[in-house]
Scaffold this active site. Structure first.
Site, short mmCIF file in Angstrom:
data_model
loop_
_atom_site.label_atom_id
_atom_site.label_comp_id
_atom_site.label_asym_id
_atom_site.label_seq_id
_atom_site.Cartn_x
_atom_site.Cartn_y
_atom_site.Cartn_z
N HIS A 108 16.90 -12.26 2.31
CA HIS A 108 16.01 -11.19 1.84
C HIS A 108 15.49 -10.26 2.92
O HIS A 108 14.77 -9.32 2.60
CB HIS A 108 14.85 -11.79 1.03
CG HIS A 108 13.93 -12.67 1.82
ND1 HIS A 108 12.66 -12.97 1.39
CD2 HIS A 108 14.09 -13.34 2.99
CE1 HIS A 108 12.07 -13.78 2.25
NE2 HIS A 108 12.93 -14.01 3.23
N HIS A 109 15.83 -10.50 4.18
CA HIS A 109 15.46 -9.55 5.24
C HIS A 109 16.56 -8.51 5.47
O HIS A 109 16.36 -7.56 6.23
CB HIS A 109 15.16 -10.28 6.55
CG HIS A 109 14.02 -11.24 6.46
ND1 HIS A 109 12.80 -10.88 5.94
CD2 HIS A 109 13.92 -12.56 6.80
CE1 HIS A 109 11.98 -11.93 5.97
NE2 HIS A 109 12.65 -12.95 6.48
N ALA A 110 17.70 -8.69 4.85
CA ALA A 110 18.81 -7.74 5.00
C ALA A 110 18.74 -6.69 3.90
O ALA A 110 18.51 -7.01 2.74
CB ALA A 110 20.15 -8.47 4.93
#
Length: 328
Positions: free
Chosen positions: A135-137
């Site tokens: 979810h950080h991409a």
């Protein structure tokens, strides 16, 4: 970002269940992976525990294919870019072929697993990718051990097929899900519900404005208050959507990170294993009661106990008839 997933027939064999996993999910690069707190064999150990619990066999599992990527994603093969995303400077000294085979291939396969699991969830009501949740991409960048925006990819794949009309991302990883929040900033058909600790990585204040419902938690949050707030806020968001944009959400992407577990070095929270199991049960119960297909991704979790916790949560979901692992 564009991607293509070759598999179009999502019918399972009689002995299969919508549990997505591939033995090549796990990352091993001459021990360098141990320089990061992420347990890069977590996914394999989840499967081993599920087998020990007699919940699955190898034939139960569904294997994903590799998706293809364009745009920035080619740049992650650059050693310096890869080192930045994985947060291990030594990776910058590795040849691109090693980075591709030992690091990028497993994570890209997990991204393909998220796309597959999302499609299986639509057909069977639920699916679990024992991996993914990066979810950080975003579609244009990576960070925090997240190279591929699998949440964005999976949801966009369903929209492109006109299989869904309104989706909600339920992100319960301890960290803010800034990647998918950025990707869906201008998409009113995707609602981002994020329960996270604002005192830890990524401190992305710009991306916070794109979260539709943010619930802040930290090391002082108790099991009781966490469960109470989650149930109240998530139920309200789903029911409000039914009222304001009927018939409401027709897909739930559940990012079920376990780094909110007590003792996690990066999540900095203090929830018990029982709380996290109850958390997952709440989300699946809401999905089932509303008739909304749900796709679960395992996301973050940086302790050796996380694999067993994930397996126990899946065991609980099965025992509560929220998923069905029985083979008739």
């Amino acid at each position: 970002m564009t991607e293509h997933y070759e598999e179009e027939d999502y019918s399972l064999e009689r002995h299969q269940r919508p549990i997505v996993y591939h033995s090549e999910y796990n990352v091993s690069a001459f021990g360098i992976e141990h320089l990061h707190p992420f347990d890069t064999s977590k996914w394999r150990r989840v499967i081993c525990y599920l087998k020990e619990m007699n919940l699955i066999t190898d034939s139960t599992l569904v294997e994903p294919n590799l998706p293809t990527f364009e745009e920035y994603l080619k740049s992650v093969r650059n050693p310096l870019k890869a080192a930045q995303i994985v947060e291990i400077p030594l990776v910058g000294c590795l040849p691109p072929c090693i980075i591709e085979n030992k690091l990028l291939h497993p994570l890209r396969l997990q991204a393909g697993g998220s796309v597959l699991a999302a499609n299986l969830a639509l057909k069977y009501g639920w699916a679990i990718n024992v991996g993914g949740g990066f979810h950080h991409a975003s579609h244009s960048d990576g960070g925090g051990f997240c190279f591929y925006a699998d949440i964005t990819m999976a949801i966009c794949d369903l929209f492109d097929k006109k299989a869904i009309s309104q989706a909600i991302v339920v992100d319960l990883d301890a960290h803010q899900g800034n990647g998918h929040a950025r990707d869906f900033a201008d998409n009113k058909d995707v609602f981002v519900f994020d329960v996270f600790n604002p005192n830890v990585y990524p401190h992305d204040r710009e991306a916070r404005q794109f979260i539709n419902k943010a619930v802040h938690v930290d090391g002082h949050t108790t099991d009781t208050s966490y469960i109470s707030e989650l149930r109240k806020q998530l139920t309200q968001c789903i029911e409000d959507r039914e009222t304001l944009h009927p018939p409401g959400f027709d897909f739930i992407m559940f990012n079920a990170g376990t780094d909110c577990l007590f003792g996690d070095p990066l999540g900095a929270m203090n929830l018990s294993p029982q709380c996290i199991i109850a958390r997952d049960e709440i989300v699946f119960k809401l999905a089932k009661s509303k008739g909304i297909p749900i796709c679960m991704l395992t996301s973050g979790g940086y302790q050796k106990d996380n694999a067993l916790l994930i397996a126990k949560s899946i065991e609980n979901l099965n025992s509560k008839n929220l998923i069905d692992l029985s083979i008739n």
